[in-house]
Scaffold this motif. Structure first.
Motif, PDB file in Angstrom:
ATOM      1  N   ARG A 297      -0.657  -5.604 -60.373  1.00  0.00           N
ATOM      2  CA  ARG A 297      -0.125  -6.245 -59.134  1.00  0.00           C
ATOM      3  C   ARG A 297       1.241  -5.668 -59.172  1.00  0.00           C
ATOM      4  NH1 ARG A 297      -2.550 -10.172 -56.575  1.00  0.00           N
ATOM      5  NH2 ARG A 297      -4.661 -11.020 -57.503  1.00  0.00           N
ATOM      6  N   GLY A 298       1.433  -5.188 -57.820  1.00  0.00           N
ATOM      7  CA  GLY A 298       2.813  -4.894 -57.379  1.00  0.00           C
ATOM      8  C   GLY A 298       3.022  -4.780 -55.743  1.00  0.00           C
ATOM      9  N   ASP A 299       4.298  -4.176 -55.385  1.00  0.00           N
ATOM     10  CA  ASP A 299       4.369  -4.304 -53.688  1.00  0.00           C
ATOM     11  C   ASP A 299       4.391  -2.927 -53.474  1.00  0.00           C
ATOM     12  OD1 ASP A 299       7.493  -3.340 -53.693  1.00  0.00           O
ATOM     13  OD2 ASP A 299       6.985  -4.371 -55.598  1.00  0.00           O
ATOM     14  N   PRO A 300       4.440  -2.535 -52.178  1.00  0.00           N
ATOM     15  CA  PRO A 300       4.085  -1.027 -51.785  1.00  0.00           C
ATOM     16  C   PRO A 300       5.478  -0.154 -52.089  1.00  0.00           C
ATOM     17  CG  PRO A 300       3.493  -2.455 -50.044  1.00  0.00           C
ATOM     18  CD  PRO A 300       3.928  -3.486 -50.893  1.00  0.00           C
ATOM     19  N   LEU A 301       6.685  -0.856 -52.154  1.00  0.00           N
ATOM     20  CA  LEU A 301       7.764  -0.340 -52.588  1.00  0.00           C
ATOM     21  C   LEU A 301       8.226  -0.024 -53.826  1.00  0.00           C
ATOM     22  CD1 LEU A 301      10.176  -1.976 -49.994  1.00  0.00           C
ATOM     23  CD2 LEU A 301       9.041   0.053 -49.767  1.00  0.00           C
ATOM     24  N   GLY A 302       7.338  -0.424 -54.742  1.00  0.00           N
ATOM     25  CA  GLY A 302       7.498  -0.243 -56.314  1.00  0.00           C
ATOM     26  C   GLY A 302       8.524  -1.292 -56.870  1.00  0.00           C
ATOM     27  N   LEU A 303       8.966  -2.302 -56.329  1.00  0.00           N
ATOM     28  CA  LEU A 303      10.200  -2.929 -56.806  1.00  0.00           C
ATOM     29  C   LEU A 303       9.439  -3.934 -58.165  1.00  0.00           C
ATOM     30  CD1 LEU A 303      11.538  -4.183 -53.406  1.00  0.00           C
ATOM     31  CD2 LEU A 303      12.221  -2.234 -54.930  1.00  0.00           C
ATOM     32  N   LEU A 304       8.386  -4.363 -58.065  1.00  0.00           N
ATOM     33  CA  LEU A 304       7.963  -5.149 -59.120  1.00  0.00           C
ATOM     34  C   LEU A 304       6.502  -4.863 -59.410  1.00  0.00           C
ATOM     35  CD1 LEU A 304       9.944  -7.258 -57.651  1.00  0.00           C
ATOM     36  CD2 LEU A 304       8.788  -9.070 -58.858  1.00  0.00           C
ATOM     37  N   ARG A 305       6.174  -4.801 -60.804  1.00  0.00           N
ATOM     38  CA  ARG A 305       5.091  -4.191 -61.415  1.00  0.00           C
ATOM     39  C   ARG A 305       4.502  -5.321 -62.652  1.00  0.00           C
ATOM     40  NH1 ARG A 305       2.646  -0.518 -64.920  1.00  0.00           N
ATOM     41  NH2 ARG A 305       1.125   0.734 -63.821  1.00  0.00           N
ATOM     42  N   ARG A 306       3.263  -5.965 -62.083  1.00  0.00           N
ATOM     43  CA  ARG A 306       2.889  -6.887 -63.232  1.00  0.00           C
ATOM     44  C   ARG A 306       1.393  -6.328 -63.758  1.00  0.00           C
ATOM     45  NH1 ARG A 306       0.286 -12.219 -63.524  1.00  0.00           N
ATOM     46  NH2 ARG A 306       0.000 -12.150 -61.332  1.00  0.00           N
ATOM     47  N   THR A 307       1.349  -6.201 -64.988  1.00  0.00           N
ATOM     48  CA  THR A 307       0.142  -5.744 -65.429  1.00  0.00           C
ATOM     49  C   THR A 307      -0.374  -6.991 -66.511  1.00  0.00           C
ATOM     50  OG1 THR A 307       1.227  -4.761 -67.602  1.00  0.00           O
ATOM     51  CG2 THR A 307       0.903  -3.451 -65.631  1.00  0.00           C
ATOM     52  N   VAL A 308      -1.487  -7.010 -66.429  1.00  0.00           N
ATOM     53  CA  VAL A 308      -2.523  -7.795 -67.307  1.00  0.00           C
ATOM     54  C   VAL A 308      -3.752  -7.176 -67.917  1.00  0.00           C
ATOM     55  CG1 VAL A 308      -3.872 -10.116 -67.097  1.00  0.00           C
ATOM     56  CG2 VAL A 308      -1.989  -9.941 -65.407  1.00  0.00           C
ATOM     57  N   PRO A 309      -3.677  -7.443 -69.343  1.00  0.00           N
ATOM     58  CA  PRO A 309      -4.854  -6.560 -69.966  1.00  0.00           C
ATOM     59  C   PRO A 309      -6.238  -7.310 -69.899  1.00  0.00           C
ATOM     60  CG  PRO A 309      -3.543  -7.814 -71.559  1.00  0.00           C
ATOM     61  CD  PRO A 309      -2.694  -7.710 -70.142  1.00  0.00           C
TER      62      PRO A 309
END
Length: 376
Positions: free
Chosen positions: A130-142
């Motif tokens: 999950r993240g934003d179009p600008l690539g500011l935040l990026r959260r990954t869930v296995p």
């Protein structure tokens, strides 16, 4: 700490710029800097909203074949199910394959994994991103576990090894004398403490005099147990190491087919009496630069104290004295065969009192080198 991990380098840079611009604008009275800082804060807040939520996504990964030969291929089926109503900003799914390759998608697909070399290929874990179009935040869930794909070394077919390993109802006979077993050896005079059930009355009546008795002696029987050891540090390059692993895998594959107990020590990795596939998995995990031959032999003794035959596979680096030290780690009654892989030498056999030395130039020479009961 986990919150900070979701912020990308560009997001951290924007956060620092927002604080600096807002603070500097407030101090200097510049409305433009305050507006710039406020805009950056709004962007970060909007990016945070897009990364919130658990998401209703189910991911399943299936591998067609998990054990392959070099240059084989397999297919990886990925199922992605968006439960409930799918939103515009539904999370993407990433699937790492090996060390470098990462597949990105937002729906199910089938991936072909081809052009593989010997080794272990880690597939997964599949993660939702999950993240934003600008690539500011990026959260990954296995979402799945790591699935290992084993690429075994090449092997060549060998003659059955059981020909020279004479087996009776209990196992194969050895040269150790026993007072109770199945393989009859000889008669000797009765000694105090011998079991009277082993007195051979007919021979006693014919041959013994002065009231002496003759008792049976047997050869101790034991089940055949082959140990294959490949050291990981005596090979000049990776190609010679691959030949050594292929030779060891060929012997193990034949031994398992002959239903002989097998233990493998390959560059520090150990497999104890597993099936053919699990034994070959050890060769897939092996990497150049493992323990020296003597240390590998010591590990093999600990893993298989009841070994009857050991095959030590090494390079041309070791001399006779070093080979003898490694072979001496095993008990005297264990038959020892040393297989030296040397592409610059001729394939040949050389027997000594301590062990048999075989020199292998290329893998295709192995069937002829081991023919005629060499491992007997």
């Amino acid at each position: 700490m986990r919150v900070l991990e979701t912020v990308s380098p560009s997001g951290r840079l924007l956060a620092v710029a927002a604080v600096a611009a807002w603070g500097l604008g407030a101090v200097l009275g510049w409305d433009e800097l305050v507006l710039l800082g406020a805009t950056a804060v709004v962007l970060l807040a909007f990016a945070s909203l897009l990364t919130l939520g658990h998401g209703s996504v189910r991911v399943a990964v299936g591998i067609t074949k998990r054990r392959l030969q070099p240059d084989d291929s397999t297919r990886c089926a990925v199922e992605v199910e968006h439960q409930g109503r799918r939103s515009l900003f539904a999370p993407e799914v990433e699937l790492p394959i090996g060390k470098d390759r990462v597949e990105v998608f937002d729906r199910g697909r089938e991936i072909e994994i081809a052009g593989l070399r010997r080794g272990v290929i880690a597939v997964g874990p599949a993660t939702t991103v999950r993240g934003d179009p600008l690539g500011l935040l990026r959260r990954t869930v296995p979402m799945t576990e790591v699935v290992e794909v084993f690429v075994h070394p090449l092997t060549v077919p060998l003659e059955p090894l059981g020909t020279g390993l004479l087996r009776d109802l209990e196992g194969c006979t050895t040269n150790d004398v026993s007072m109770s077993d199945l393989a009859f050896h000889a008669l000797r005079e009765y000694a105090p403490g011998d079991d009277r059930r082993h007195i051979h009355w007919r021979s006693t009546a014919k041959l013994a005099q002065d009231g002496r008795f003759l008792v049976r002696q047997y050869l101790d029987s034991r089940r055949a147990h082959i140990v294959v050891v490949v050291d990981g540090e005596s090979f000049p390059d990776g190609d010679v190491f691959e030949t050594a692993l292929s030779a060891g895998a060929s012997v193990v594959k034949r031994a398992v087919a002959d239903e002989i107990d097998t233990t493998v020590v390959a560059a520090g990795h150990v497999s104890r009496r597993g099936g053919a596939q699990h034994a070959l998995d050890v060769f897939a995990r092996a990497e150049l630069g493992g323990p020296v031959l003597a240390e590998a032999a010591t590990r093999a003794v600990a893993a298989a104290p009841d070994a009857t035959l050991v095959v030590l596979i090494t390079g041309a680096k070791h001399g006779y004295a070093e080979l003898r030290v490694a072979a001496a780690a095993f008990p005297p009654e264990v038959r020892k065969v040393v297989l030296r892989v040397d592409p610059s030498a001729h394939t040949k056999r050389a027997a000594s009192t301590a062990f048999t030395v075989l020199t292998l130039r290329q893998l295709n020479d192995l069937p002829a080198l081991l023919s005629g009961g060499t491992l007997q």
